[in-house]
Scaffold this motif. Structure first.
Motif, PDB file in Angstrom:
ATOM      1  N   ILE A  42       0.883  -1.174   0.000  1.00 40.90           N
ATOM      2  CA  ILE A  42       0.000   0.000   0.000  1.00 40.90           C
ATOM      3  C   ILE A  42       0.915   1.216   0.000  1.00 40.90           C
ATOM      4  N   VAL A  43       0.748   2.052  -0.997  1.00 39.07           N
ATOM      5  CA  VAL A  43       1.653   3.183  -1.171  1.00 39.07           C
ATOM      6  C   VAL A  43       0.876   4.476  -0.934  1.00 39.07           C
ATOM      7  N   ALA A  44       1.335   5.276   0.013  1.00 35.97           N
ATOM      8  CA  ALA A  44       0.735   6.602   0.227  1.00 35.97           C
ATOM      9  C   ALA A  44       1.411   7.539  -0.767  1.00 35.97           C
ATOM     10  N   GLN A  45       0.731   7.801  -1.877  1.00 36.05           N
ATOM     11  CA  GLN A  45       1.318   8.645  -2.923  1.00 36.05           C
ATOM     12  C   GLN A  45       0.232   9.456  -3.605  1.00 36.05           C
ATOM     13  N   ASN A  46       0.683  10.444  -4.351  1.00 31.52           N
ATOM     14  CA  ASN A  46      -0.235  11.221  -5.191  1.00 31.52           C
ATOM     15  C   ASN A  46       0.547  11.719  -6.407  1.00 31.52           C
ATOM     16  N   THR A  47       0.049  12.741  -7.069  1.00 28.01           N
ATOM     17  CA  THR A  47       0.698  13.186  -8.307  1.00 28.01           C
ATOM     18  C   THR A  47       2.055  13.844  -8.041  1.00 28.01           C
ATOM     19  N   THR A  48       2.340  14.167  -6.787  1.00 24.61           N
ATOM     20  CA  THR A  48       3.624  14.831  -6.476  1.00 24.61           C
ATOM     21  C   THR A  48       4.696  13.876  -5.968  1.00 24.61           C
ATOM     22  N   GLY A  49       4.320  12.693  -5.513  1.00 23.40           N
ATOM     23  CA  GLY A  49       5.354  11.763  -5.044  1.00 23.40           C
ATOM     24  C   GLY A  49       4.844  10.773  -4.015  1.00 23.40           C
ATOM     25  N   VAL A  50       5.807  10.000  -3.486  1.00 25.51           N
ATOM     26  CA  VAL A  50       5.496   8.934  -2.534  1.00 25.51           C
ATOM     27  C   VAL A  50       5.803   9.436  -1.115  1.00 25.51           C
ATOM     28  N   ARG A  51       4.850   9.259  -0.207  1.00 27.67           N
ATOM     29  CA  ARG A  51       5.010   9.723   1.172  1.00 27.67           C
ATOM     30  C   ARG A  51       5.378   8.561   2.103  1.00 27.67           C
ATOM     31  N   ASP A  52       4.783   7.392   1.872  1.00 32.25           N
ATOM     32  CA  ASP A  52       5.050   6.249   2.745  1.00 32.25           C
ATOM     33  C   ASP A  52       4.639   4.954   2.030  1.00 32.25           C
ATOM     34  N   VAL A  53       5.220   3.842   2.477  1.00 31.83           N
ATOM     35  CA  VAL A  53       4.886   2.538   1.876  1.00 31.83           C
ATOM     36  C   VAL A  53       4.673   1.523   2.995  1.00 31.83           C
ATOM     37  N   HIS A  54       3.613   0.740   2.886  1.00 33.89           N
ATOM     38  CA  HIS A  54       3.382  -0.364   3.820  1.00 33.89           C
ATOM     39  C   HIS A  54       3.379  -1.645   3.002  1.00 33.89           C
ATOM     40  N   HIS A  55       4.330  -2.539   3.281  1.00 33.46           N
ATOM     41  CA  HIS A  55       4.385  -3.789   2.516  1.00 33.46           C
ATOM     42  C   HIS A  55       3.429  -4.807   3.117  1.00 33.46           C
ATOM     43  N   ILE A  56       2.689  -5.477   2.257  1.00 33.08           N
ATOM     44  CA  ILE A  56       1.768  -6.524   2.712  1.00 33.08           C
ATOM     45  C   ILE A  56       2.611  -7.763   3.059  1.00 33.08           C
ATOM     46  N   PRO A  57       2.343  -8.414   4.197  1.00 32.94           N
ATOM     47  CA  PRO A  57       3.125  -9.605   4.551  1.00 32.94           C
ATOM     48  C   PRO A  57       3.045 -10.662   3.438  1.00 32.94           C
ATOM     49  N   VAL A  58       4.166 -11.335   3.200  1.00 31.11           N
ATOM     50  CA  VAL A  58       4.255 -12.238   2.049  1.00 31.11           C
ATOM     51  C   VAL A  58       3.192 -13.342   2.087  1.00 31.11           C
ATOM     52  N   GLU A  59       2.867 -13.829   3.296  1.00 31.20           N
ATOM     53  CA  GLU A  59       1.857 -14.887   3.400  1.00 31.20           C
ATOM     54  C   GLU A  59       0.491 -14.388   2.911  1.00 31.20           C
ATOM     55  N   MET A  60       0.217 -13.137   3.151  1.00 32.10           N
ATOM     56  CA  MET A  60      -1.053 -12.524   2.713  1.00 32.10           C
ATOM     57  C   MET A  60      -1.076 -12.361   1.188  1.00 32.10           C
ATOM     58  N   ILE A  61       0.085 -12.102   0.616  1.00 29.63           N
ATOM     59  CA  ILE A  61       0.156 -12.017  -0.858  1.00 29.63           C
ATOM     60  C   ILE A  61      -0.121 -13.401  -1.447  1.00 29.63           C
ATOM     61  N   ARG A  62       0.522 -14.405  -0.850  1.00 27.20           N
ATOM     62  CA  ARG A  62       0.309 -15.798  -1.272  1.00 27.20           C
ATOM     63  C   ARG A  62      -1.181 -16.156  -1.222  1.00 27.20           C
ATOM     64  N   GLN A  63      -1.821 -15.774  -0.132  1.00 26.78           N
ATOM     65  CA  GLN A  63      -3.255 -16.107   0.047  1.00 26.78           C
ATOM     66  C   GLN A  63      -4.131 -15.381  -0.971  1.00 26.78           C
ATOM     67  N   GLN A  64      -3.776 -14.146  -1.278  1.00 29.38           N
ATOM     68  CA  GLN A  64      -4.554 -13.400  -2.289  1.00 29.38           C
ATOM     69  C   GLN A  64      -4.447 -14.113  -3.640  1.00 29.38           C
ATOM     70  N   LEU A  65      -3.221 -14.487  -4.009  1.00 31.80           N
ATOM     71  CA  LEU A  65      -2.998 -15.141  -5.309  1.00 31.80           C
ATOM     72  C   LEU A  65      -3.760 -16.462  -5.376  1.00 31.80           C
ATOM     73  N   GLN A  66      -3.661 -17.223  -4.280  1.00 32.74           N
ATOM     74  CA  GLN A  66      -4.331 -18.528  -4.212  1.00 32.74           C
ATOM     75  C   GLN A  66      -5.848 -18.357  -4.318  1.00 32.74           C
ATOM     76  N   SER A  67      -6.371 -17.333  -3.639  1.00 33.32           N
ATOM     77  CA  SER A  67      -7.826 -17.076  -3.658  1.00 33.32           C
ATOM     78  C   SER A  67      -8.312 -16.820  -5.075  1.00 33.32           C
ATOM     79  N   VAL A  68      -7.511 -16.121  -5.852  1.00 38.99           N
ATOM     80  CA  VAL A  68      -7.918 -15.841  -7.235  1.00 38.99           C
ATOM     81  C   VAL A  68      -7.812 -17.117  -8.071  1.00 38.99           C
ATOM     82  N   SER A  69      -6.633 -17.745  -8.034  1.00 41.31           N
ATOM     83  CA  SER A  69      -6.406 -18.828  -9.007  1.00 41.31           C
ATOM     84  C   SER A  69      -7.195 -20.090  -8.711  1.00 41.31           C
TER      85      SER A  69
END
Ligand SMILES: Nc1ncnc2c1ncn2[C@@H]1O[C@H](COP(=O)(O)OP(=O)(O)O)[C@@H](O)[C@H]1O
Ligand SMILES: Cc1ncc(COP(=O)(O)O)c(N)n1
Length: 270
Positions: A42-69
């Protein structure tokens, strides 16, 4: 009954709606493709630039991909921002079980200059993910990073496209000329021939999300069953009109206009 084409984006977000997952889903929708998304950061950004970034835990990314496929058809997929090596490892493991066209937008730095991926993941992207692609769509700085060569001319762009396919193993490479001066020309090498896609350069600073929009449009067109050349040709038209009728929104580089190729809305913005 004919099935709707289905496309998936695996990328970071832009709450201001111009780049990342938001741009991808808008593009899929405009091109009448069923859009799906798995979020990496999740990237806190707008047309002027990036303010902050929150990385999603890798296990949650895995689960999202699995849920779709495990539930949905995926005819084509694209990756944008995948910031960390462990995220790339999880994606690769998942991708090996999926049969779909794969378009990689090798997102490294936001237009504002803010870095979007960690340096150790750049090597992984190049060595492990690139060989799995149907197509990779680097801009000039990204193509320079991938090839280790300086790119200043159209000849250099063609050489880079060939290098990325022949030596690095990408399925095909589209080197985009948005960062050069003069006409907006991109070169596609598909393993056997070079094709160019050329338009005039539009005098606009509203180019936030152009790379995301372009690769999403290519992905949508591949999911419809277009050949690679036709998918790129139609996507080039989509992104060009999206820049031409881009919105003067925000204080920085404004976003592209996804309505631009829709005739009824197109006329309204003229
Ligand atoms: N000012 C412009 N006028 C017309 N086309 C442009 C302009 N800037 C970029 N493009 C096109 O937009 C697409 C995205 O390119 P580019 O800006 O190089 O990518 P990125 O957003 O990844 O940096 C390419 O097809 C490029 O040629
Ligand atoms: C989450 C995310 N992904 C990608 C980009 C690059 O955008 P651009 O298309 O302007 O290079 C971005 N700014 N944010």
């Amino acid at each position: 009954m004919k099935q709707i084409p289905c496309a998936l984006t695996i990328a970071g977000t832009d709450p201001s709606g111009g780049a990342g997952v938001q741009a991808d889903l808008k593009t899929f929708q405009e091109l009448k493709v069923y859009g799906m998304s798995a979020i990496t950061s999740i990237v806190a950004q707008n047309t002027t630039g990036v303010r902050d970034v929150h990385h999603i835990p890798v296990e949650m990314i895995r689960q999202q991909l699995q849920s779709v496929s495990e539930d949905m058809p995926i005819h084509a997929l694209k990756t944008g921002m995948i910031a960390q090596k462990n995220m790339m490892e999880a994606f690769k493991e998942w991708l090996e079980k999926v049969d779909a066209f794969y378009v990689m937008d090798p997102v490294m730095v936001a237009q504002s200059g803010d870095p979007l991926i960690e340096s150790e993941s750049r090597e992984y992207l190049k060595k492990q993910l690139l060989p799995l692609t149907t197509l990779v769509t680097p801009n000039i700085p990204e193509a320079e990073h991938l090839t280790g060569e300086t790119i200043e001319t159209e000849e250099d762009m063609k050489m880079a496209a060939k290098h990325i396919v022949t030596d690095l193993g990408a399925g095909a490479a589209l080197v985009k000329g948005g960062h050069l001066n003069g006409k907006a020309i991109d070169y596609l090498f598909d393993g056997s021939r070079i094709q160019s896609f050329e338009t005039e350069r539009i005098d606009s600073a509203n180019t936030h999300g152009t790379g995301c929009t372009y690769s999403a449009a290519i992905t949508a067109n591949l999911s419809r069953g277009h050949s690679l050349g036709k998918a790129v040709e139609e996507a080039k038209y989509y992104v060009t009109e999206a820049i031409r009728y881009s919105f003067d929104l925000g204080k920085g580089n404004g976003p592209t206009n996804h309505f631009a190729v829709r005739e009824e809305v197109f006329n309204k913005w003229l």
